[in-house]
Design a protein around this motif. Structure first.
Motif, short mmCIF file in Angstrom:
data_model
loop_
_atom_site.label_atom_id
_atom_site.label_comp_id
_atom_site.label_asym_id
_atom_site.label_seq_id
_atom_site.Cartn_x
_atom_site.Cartn_y
_atom_site.Cartn_z
N LEU A 129 0.83 -1.20 0.00
CA LEU A 129 0.00 0.00 0.00
C LEU A 129 0.87 1.26 0.00
N ASP A 130 1.91 1.26 0.82
CA ASP A 130 2.83 2.40 0.85
C ASP A 130 3.52 2.59 -0.49
N ALA A 131 3.98 1.50 -1.09
CA ALA A 131 4.69 1.59 -2.38
C ALA A 131 3.78 2.14 -3.47
N ARG A 132 2.50 1.85 -3.39
CA ARG A 132 1.55 2.32 -4.39
C ARG A 132 0.98 3.70 -4.07
N GLY A 133 1.31 4.21 -2.90
CA GLY A 133 0.79 5.51 -2.50
C GLY A 133 -0.69 5.49 -2.17
N ILE A 134 -1.19 4.34 -1.77
CA ILE A 134 -2.61 4.21 -1.41
C ILE A 134 -2.77 4.58 0.07
#
Length: 182
Positions: A144-149
């Protein structure tokens, strides 16, 4: 014009996603989409293999889209293709292109993550262990962090989680675009 927010409820095994989704749907007088993986395991009598992952995620989305017609303000989704991709990376060391495409099409107005802070409970074929539950939780947050969600971790009892979710749901509803029912 009405507003309807698709709410992704994500989390590792035995973290209360289904319980939360059902309780939120009841509280808000709407529908929720159960995790298709459970049905798959029950009907097939086995855990999925790598080749099953795309079909499981696609069926989850199909059921979500079908349920949207009955949703009132919120559609609570007990998992998404993104969660299937997280498990695929763990169990099968990768995600095939069709599943990756489904996971990339992340269209939820609110993402809630259930913390793995309740006792781990074995559930037949599809739950492995407390150690795996903690590992998947970490993988999920990293993804989620890597995708900016943007996501919100809900903790403690069901009642505490419902209280934590309440203002987040109202904020998401206020920010949701109005849709025409014609």
């Amino acid at each position: 014009m009405e507003r309807c927010v698709r709410v992704a409820i994500l989390g590792a095994e035995s973290s209360g996603k289904s319980t939360l989704a059902a309780a939120l749907a009841e509280r808000h007088g709407t529908v929720w989409v159960p995790e298709y993986l459970r049905e798959f395991v029950e009907t097939q009598g086995r855990v999925p293999v790598a080749a099953d992952q795309y079909g499981i995620a696609r069926m989850q989305l199909e059921r979500e889209n079908a349920a949207a017609a009955q949703a009132q303000q919120f559609l609570f989704c007990d998992t998404t293709p993104l969660m299937t991709a997280v498990y695929s990376r763990h169990y099968f060391h990768g995600v095939d292109a069709p599943l990756a495409a489904l996971a990339d099409d992340y269209h939820y107005g609110l993402t809630l993550v259930t913390a793995p802070d309740s006792p781990w409970v074995a559930d037949g074929l599809q739950r492995e262990s407390e150690a795996v539950r903690q590992l998947i939780y970490r993988y999920l947050l990293d993804e989620l962090d890597a995708r900016g969600i943007v996501y919100h971790v809900l903790r403690d009892s069901l009642e505490a989680r419902l209280e934590q979710a309440a203002p987040l749901l109202q904020q998401a509803l206020a920010a949701a675009p109005a849709i025409s029912l014609n």
